[in-house]
Enzyme design. Sequence first.
Site, PDB file in Angstrom:
ATOM      1  CB  CYS A  14      -1.070   0.192   1.304  1.00 12.16           C
ATOM      2  SG  CYS A  14      -2.256  -1.379   1.198  1.00 12.16           S
ATOM      3  NE  ARG A  15       1.233   2.221   5.531  1.00 19.70           N
ATOM      4  CZ  ARG A  15       1.690   2.086   6.726  1.00 19.70           C
ATOM      5  NH1 ARG A  15       1.856   2.742   7.677  1.00 19.70           N
ATOM      6  NH2 ARG A  15       2.147   0.482   7.100  1.00 19.70           N
ATOM      7  CB  SER A  16       6.721   1.590   0.762  1.00 22.34           C
ATOM      8  OG  SER A  16       6.503   0.093   0.646  1.00 22.34           O
ATOM      9  CG  ASP A 125      -1.792  -0.200   7.620  1.00 23.50           C
ATOM     10  OD1 ASP A 125      -2.089  -0.209   6.561  1.00 23.50           O
ATOM     11  OD2 ASP A 125      -1.346  -0.984   8.406  1.00 23.50           O
TER      12      ASP A 125
HETATM   13  P1  4NP Z   1       1.150  -1.414   3.821  1.00 23.92           P
HETATM   14  O1  4NP Z   1      -0.211  -1.799   4.170  1.00 23.92           O
HETATM   15  O2  4NP Z   1       2.392  -1.479   5.110  1.00 23.92           O
HETATM   16  O3  4NP Z   1       1.157   0.021   3.609  1.00 23.92           O
HETATM   17  O4  4NP Z   1       1.765  -2.246   2.605  1.00 23.92           O
HETATM   18  C1  4NP Z   1      -0.435  -3.170   5.027  1.00 23.92           C
HETATM   19  C2  4NP Z   1      -0.384  -4.241   4.081  1.00 23.92           C
HETATM   20  C3  4NP Z   1      -0.741  -5.477   4.360  1.00 23.92           C
HETATM   21  C4  4NP Z   1      -1.108  -5.615   5.833  1.00 23.92           C
HETATM   22  C5  4NP Z   1      -0.919  -4.596   6.756  1.00 23.92           C
HETATM   23  C6  4NP Z   1      -0.587  -3.346   6.280  1.00 23.92           C
HETATM   24  N1  4NP Z   1      -1.298  -6.820   6.238  1.00 23.92           N
HETATM   25  O5  4NP Z   1      -1.777  -7.176   7.605  1.00 23.92           O
HETATM   26  O6  4NP Z   1      -1.318  -7.924   5.544  1.00 23.92           O
END
Ligand code: 4NP
Length: 156
Positions: A14-16, A125
């Site tokens: 998502c974010r990175s 997040d």
């Molecule tokens: P990210 O978001 O850290 O911005 O890629 C997430 C993607 C997956 C999960 C948590 C946050 N997960 O729990 O699978």
Amino acid sequence: MKKKILFVCLGNICRSPAAEAVFKSIADKEKDITFIVDSAGTSGWHEGEPADSRMKQHAKKRGYNITSLSRPVIADDFKRFDYIVAMDLLNYTDLKKMSSKEYHHKIYLITDFTKNSNYKEGVPDPYYGGADGFEKVLDLLEVNTVKLIQFIKEER
Ligand code: 4NP
């Protein structure tokens, strides 16, 4: 001049990956620095997967094309990259735990470069939330990547 930047979040879906795409798009206009940009996760939970389709859709509406595949941070990243930029405080503290002290000066929080930000703990997040969260990620990344580029230029 060449600078290597690694954006890091938890899942790298998502974010990175969004930070990578936004930064590349904005940094493309810089003529005297060549940026090498990548992203990774503090976890390998989504290794090999493309970015979250919701993140890709929201980014696309603003003209950003997210193409990266998820990968975990590896030891060599701390040596290879000049700036390792965490999306939130948990990612930041995890990166410090994963690396030796000699590399800690390279580790930043994405909101470190923006004075008077209401988001001192980084980019929230969006994974378990709704559309607003993904839009907020992009709003914050657009503001904070401009500030990061300014910081890098001033440091040169
Ligand atoms: P990210 O978001 O850290 O911005 O890629 C997430 C993607 C997956 C999960 C948590 C946050 N997960 O729990 O699978």
